[in-house]
Motif scaffolding. Structure first.
Motif, PDB file in Angstrom:
ATOM      1  N   UNK A 259       0.892  -1.146  -0.027  1.00 57.45           N
ATOM      2  CA  UNK A 259      -0.200   0.097  -0.483  1.00 57.45           C
ATOM      3  C   UNK A 259       0.921   1.595  -0.585  1.00 57.45           C
ATOM      4  N   UNK A 260       1.868   1.355   0.886  1.00 56.17           N
ATOM      5  CA  UNK A 260       3.248   2.223   0.421  1.00 56.17           C
ATOM      6  C   UNK A 260       3.382   2.993  -0.692  1.00 56.17           C
ATOM      7  N   UNK A 261       4.003   2.193  -1.687  1.00 56.78           N
ATOM      8  CA  UNK A 261       3.922   2.478  -2.443  1.00 56.78           C
ATOM      9  C   UNK A 261       3.633   2.862  -3.611  1.00 56.78           C
ATOM     10  N   UNK A 262       2.121   2.088  -3.577  1.00 56.71           N
ATOM     11  CA  UNK A 262       0.814   2.674  -4.354  1.00 56.71           C
ATOM     12  C   UNK A 262      -0.117   3.619  -3.881  1.00 56.71           C
ATOM     13  N   UNK A 263       0.577   4.123  -2.416  1.00 57.95           N
ATOM     14  CA  UNK A 263      -0.663   4.960  -2.417  1.00 57.95           C
ATOM     15  C   UNK A 263       0.523   6.386  -2.457  1.00 57.95           C
ATOM     16  N   UNK A 264       1.625   6.879  -2.548  1.00 59.66           N
ATOM     17  CA  UNK A 264       2.416   7.137  -2.802  1.00 59.66           C
ATOM     18  C   UNK A 264       2.404   8.020  -3.763  1.00 59.66           C
ATOM     19  N   UNK A 265       2.746   6.682  -5.005  1.00 60.06           N
ATOM     20  CA  UNK A 265       2.353   6.988  -6.553  1.00 60.06           C
ATOM     21  C   UNK A 265       0.966   7.533  -6.636  1.00 60.06           C
ATOM     22  N   UNK A 266      -0.127   6.799  -6.810  1.00 56.98           N
ATOM     23  CA  UNK A 266      -1.565   7.597  -6.703  1.00 56.98           C
ATOM     24  C   UNK A 266      -1.523   8.935  -6.018  1.00 56.98           C
ATOM     25  N   UNK A 267      -0.874   9.449  -4.992  1.00 55.82           N
ATOM     26  CA  UNK A 267      -1.232  10.511  -4.557  1.00 55.82           C
ATOM     27  C   UNK A 267      -0.439  11.371  -4.908  1.00 55.82           C
ATOM     28  N   UNK A 294      15.035   6.469  -7.901  1.00 55.92           N
ATOM     29  CA  UNK A 294      14.374   5.350  -8.124  1.00 55.92           C
ATOM     30  C   UNK A 294      15.531   4.630  -8.087  1.00 55.92           C
ATOM     31  N   UNK A 295      16.388   4.701  -8.009  1.00 57.21           N
ATOM     32  CA  UNK A 295      18.016   3.707  -8.087  1.00 57.21           C
ATOM     33  C   UNK A 295      19.006   3.799  -7.145  1.00 57.21           C
ATOM     34  N   UNK A 296      18.900   4.979  -6.237  1.00 59.48           N
ATOM     35  CA  UNK A 296      18.799   4.868  -4.632  1.00 59.48           C
ATOM     36  C   UNK A 296      18.100   4.471  -3.802  1.00 59.48           C
ATOM     37  N   UNK A 297      16.641   4.478  -4.217  1.00 60.42           N
ATOM     38  CA  UNK A 297      16.196   3.736  -3.247  1.00 60.42           C
ATOM     39  C   UNK A 297      16.128   2.346  -3.521  1.00 60.42           C
ATOM     40  N   UNK A 298      16.343   1.674  -4.429  1.00 61.81           N
ATOM     41  CA  UNK A 298      16.309   0.289  -4.698  1.00 61.81           C
ATOM     42  C   UNK A 298      17.296  -0.210  -3.934  1.00 61.81           C
ATOM     43  N   UNK A 299      18.229   0.606  -4.238  1.00 59.26           N
ATOM     44  CA  UNK A 299      19.538   0.161  -3.085  1.00 59.26           C
ATOM     45  C   UNK A 299      19.365   0.066  -2.026  1.00 59.26           C
ATOM     46  N   UNK A 300      18.938   0.871  -1.610  1.00 58.01           N
ATOM     47  CA  UNK A 300      18.745   1.154   0.052  1.00 58.01           C
ATOM     48  C   UNK A 300      16.989   0.135   0.489  1.00 58.01           C
ATOM     49  N   UNK A 317       9.316  -0.324   4.887  1.00 60.45           N
ATOM     50  CA  UNK A 317       8.126   1.221   4.302  1.00 60.45           C
ATOM     51  C   UNK A 317       8.112   2.134   3.435  1.00 60.45           C
ATOM     52  N   UNK A 318       9.292   2.939   4.318  1.00 61.21           N
ATOM     53  CA  UNK A 318       9.358   4.224   4.202  1.00 61.21           C
ATOM     54  C   UNK A 318       9.943   4.428   2.346  1.00 61.21           C
ATOM     55  N   UNK A 319      10.857   2.947   2.270  1.00 54.85           N
ATOM     56  CA  UNK A 319      11.810   3.582   0.925  1.00 54.85           C
ATOM     57  C   UNK A 319      10.831   3.231  -0.244  1.00 54.85           C
ATOM     58  N   UNK A 320       9.806   2.466  -0.112  1.00 52.85           N
ATOM     59  CA  UNK A 320       8.389   2.003  -0.726  1.00 52.85           C
ATOM     60  C   UNK A 320       8.181   3.460  -1.556  1.00 52.85           C
ATOM     61  N   UNK A 321       7.705   3.993  -0.160  1.00 48.70           N
ATOM     62  CA  UNK A 321       6.456   5.250  -0.649  1.00 48.70           C
ATOM     63  C   UNK A 321       7.468   5.841  -1.177  1.00 48.70           C
ATOM     64  N   UNK A 322       8.576   6.361  -1.295  1.00 47.26           N
ATOM     65  CA  UNK A 322       9.773   7.003  -1.705  1.00 47.26           C
ATOM     66  C   UNK A 322      10.269   6.507  -3.417  1.00 47.26           C
ATOM     67  N   UNK A 323      10.048   5.806  -3.285  1.00 50.76           N
ATOM     68  CA  UNK A 323       9.776   4.265  -3.946  1.00 50.76           C
ATOM     69  C   UNK A 323       8.026   5.135  -5.457  1.00 50.76           C
ATOM     70  N   UNK A 324       6.998   5.166  -4.892  1.00 49.07           N
ATOM     71  CA  UNK A 324       6.026   5.925  -5.182  1.00 49.07           C
ATOM     72  C   UNK A 324       6.226   6.978  -6.100  1.00 49.07           C
ATOM     73  N   UNK A 325       6.695   7.508  -5.501  1.00 46.01           N
ATOM     74  CA  UNK A 325       7.094   8.645  -5.329  1.00 46.01           C
ATOM     75  C   UNK A 325       7.883   9.377  -7.125  1.00 46.01           C
ATOM     76  N   UNK A 326       9.408   8.379  -6.867  1.00 46.77           N
ATOM     77  CA  UNK A 326       9.663   8.861  -7.943  1.00 46.77           C
ATOM     78  C   UNK A 326      10.044   7.999  -8.806  1.00 46.77           C
TER      79      UNK A 326
END
Length: 438
Positions: A259-267, A294-300, A317-326
Motif C-alpha cells: 500500500x505504501x508504494x501504491x498510495x504515494x504514487x497515486x497521490x 528510483x535507483x538510490x531507493x532500490x539500492x536502499x 516501508x519508507x523506501x517504498x513510499x519514496x519509490x512510489x513518488x520517484x
C-alpha cells in the motif's frame, strides 16, 4: 476554445472521456492484480511449476507489448472508440474465462489454456489502454500530463484493491467467483462507455512509426519507460516472499506493505502532472531526478549488503513510499515529452500521431513488465533480494544518467548555435509556454 480551457471548466465531452478512461484504468488494474494472492497456489495444485506460473504472468506483458505496437499503428483505421469498447469487451470475457480454468484437467491442458486465456486478456487490455491514451490526449491537448496524472489515482486504486478483494472473494466463495464478478463488472461497463464516450474524427496521417521511434530523444524516453516498468515489475514476484521471510509478518499484512508504494504514487501523480503541464521546462529535470532517486531507493530497499545496514520494517516501508513518488516523477512527464518531441520533428497533430505515441508507451511499459519479473525472479533466486533489488535499480540509474547527459548536451549545442539570441529567446519562449498553459 473549449478544449484549451483548464481542467476547472470541463466540457460535457471531456467529463465523459475522463469517466470512461477512469473506468478502464480501475477495472483493468483490478483484474490484472487479482491473480497475485491465490493463482500461484492454485496453479501448483494443477501441476504448474513456479517457472511456468512466472511465465503465465510474463506472457500477459509480452502479448501486450506486441499488440500495442500493432494497434497503435492502425488506430485511425480501426477507430479509437471502437478499439476502446472492443478492448474492454475482450478483457471482460478473458477474465471470466480465466475463472473457468479450475474445471480443466491438470497438466499440459491447464497450462496451455492459462497461456491462451491470459494472451486474449492481454489483447483486450492493450486495445483499451492504447485507445484511452489517444482519446485523452485528443480531448485534453493542453493539459494531458495533469489529466494522466489525475487518472493514475484510479490505476493505483485498482492495484491496491485487487489483491485484498481477490483474496477475500477466493477465501469466501472459491476460485471462480473473483474472476466472474470482475469480468461481469467490466462487461457492464461496455454498453455504458458505448453511450458516454465521444467519437473523435480520425484522419490517417503520413507519420511513420519507425521515424518516431528512431528519434534519439524518443529512444531515450523509451528507455525511461522500460526502466520504470522493469523496476516496478521486479517487486511483484519477489517482495512478498522477502517480507514474509525477513519480517515474519502474517500473510494478510503483506498487502498493507504494498500500500505504501501504491498510495504515494497515486497521490503524487496529479501534482506531478500539474507541475509538468504548467512548467514544461521542468519535465527534463523531473525525468533525470526521478530516475536517479528510483535507483538510490532500490539500492536502499534491501538494503544492498555492501552498506552493512540491517533491514527494518519501518525503513522498508519508507523506501517504498519514496519509490512510489520517484516513479511518478519519471513516468508522468514522459507522454507529453514524447508528443512535444514528435511535433518538433515535423509530425502532424492528430489522432494518428496520438495512436503511435500511445502504442509506443504501452509497448515499452509492457516490455519492462516482462523483463522486470523474469530477470528479477532469476536474480532473486541466485543472489537474494538485497543484491537483486540493487542490481534492478541499475535500470533506473542508467535511464536517469542517460537523460541527464542528453539534456545537458542538447542545451550546450543550442546555446553554442545561438549564443547571442538564446538568453532572451528562451525566456520569451518560456513565458509564452507558461502563458499558454495558464
Amino acid at each position: 476554445e473549449a478544449l484549451g480551457e483548464g481542467s476547472r471548466r470541463l466540457t460535457r465531452e471531456q467529463l465523459f472521456t475522463v469517466a470512461a478512461t477512469a473506468s478502464i484504468n480501475f477495472s483493468s488494474m483490478i483484474c490484472y492484480s487479482i491473480l497475485g494472492p491465490f493463482f500461484p497456489s492454485e496453479a501448483e495444485k494443477k501441476g504448474a511449476s513456479n517457472t511456468v506460473v512466472g511465465l503465465v504472468f510474463g506472457c500477459f506483458a509480452l502479448v501486450n507489448f506486441l499488440v500495442s505496437l500493432i494497434l497503435g499503428n492502425y488506430l485511425t483505421h480501426i477507430g479509437a472508440k471502437f478499439m476502446f469498447v472492443a478492448g474492454m469487451f475482450v478483457s471482460g470475457c478473458g477474465t471470466i474465462l480465466f475463472g473457468m480454468l479450475d474445471k480443466v484437467p491438470s497438466g499440459p491442458t491447464f497450462i496451455g489454456l492459462c497461456f491462451l486465456v491470459r494472451a486474449v486478456d492481454a489483447v483486450g487490455f492493450a486495445a483499451a489502454m492504447t485507445a484511452s491514451f489517444s482519446i485523452l490526449a485528443k480531448a485534453f491537448p493542453n493539459n494531458i500530463a495533469t489529466v494522466l496524472g489525475s487518472l493514475e489515482i484510479f490505476t493505483g486504486l485498482g492495484l491496491v484493491l485487487g489483491p485484498p478483494l481477490g483474496g477475500f472473494l477466493y477465501q469466501s466463495f472459491g476460485y471462480e467467483v473473483p474472476f466472474i464478478t470482475l469480468g461481469c463488472i467490466v462487461l457492464v461497463l461496455v454498453p455504458v462507455n458505448m453511450c458516454i464516450l465521444p467519437k473523435y474524427d480520425s484522419i490517417p496521417s503520413k507519420g511513420s512509426f519507425w521515424k518516431l521511434i528512431l528519434l534519439p530523444k524518443v529512444l531515450l524516453l523509451c528507455l525511461t519507460i522500460f526502466s520504470l516498468s522493469a523496476c516496478l515489475g521486479f517487486l511483484d514476484p519477489t517482495m512478498s516472499l522477502f517480507i514474509l521471510k525477513k519480517f515474519k509478518l502474517p500473510a494478510g499484512y503483506v498487502g498493507l506493505v504494498f500500500l505504501g508504494l501504491a498510495l504515494s504514487y497515486s497521490l503524487s501523480s496529479p501534482l506531478l502532472g500539474l507541475l509538468s503541464d504548467k512548467l514544461p521546462y521542468l519535465r527534463k529535470w523531473l525525468l533525470v531526478s526521478g530516475g536517479l532517486m528510483t535507483a538510490l531507493c532500490f539500492f536502499m530497499l534491501g538494503p544492498a549488503p555492501v552498506l552493512h545496514i540491517e533491514s527494518q520494517l519501518w525503513m522498508f516501508v519508507l523506501v517504498l513510499v519514496l519509490i512510489g513518488f520517484s516513479l511518478g516523477m519519471s513516468a508522468i512527464p514522459v507522454f507529453p515529452e514524447i508528443l512535444h518531441c514528435a511535433y518538433e520533428n515535423g509530425f502532424e497533430e492528430g489522432l494518428s500521431l496520438l495512436g503511435l505515441v500511445s502504442g509506443l508507451f504501452s509497448a515499452m511499459w509492457s516490455l519492462g513488465a516482462f523483463a522486470g519479473p523474469t530477470l528479477g525472479g532469476f536474480l532473486n533466486e541466485k543472489l537474494g533480494f538485497e543484491w537483486a533489488s540493487a542490481i534492478q535499480g541499475g535500470w533506473a540509474l542508467l535511464s536517469g544518467l542517460a537523460a541527464g547527459i542528453f539534456y545537458i548536451t542538447e542545451a550546450t549545442r543550442r546555446s553554442s548555435s545561438s549564443s547571442l539570441q538564446n538568453p532572451s529567446g528562451s525566456n520569451e519562449e518560456r513565458s509564452h509556454l507558461m502563458g499558454n498553459e495558464t
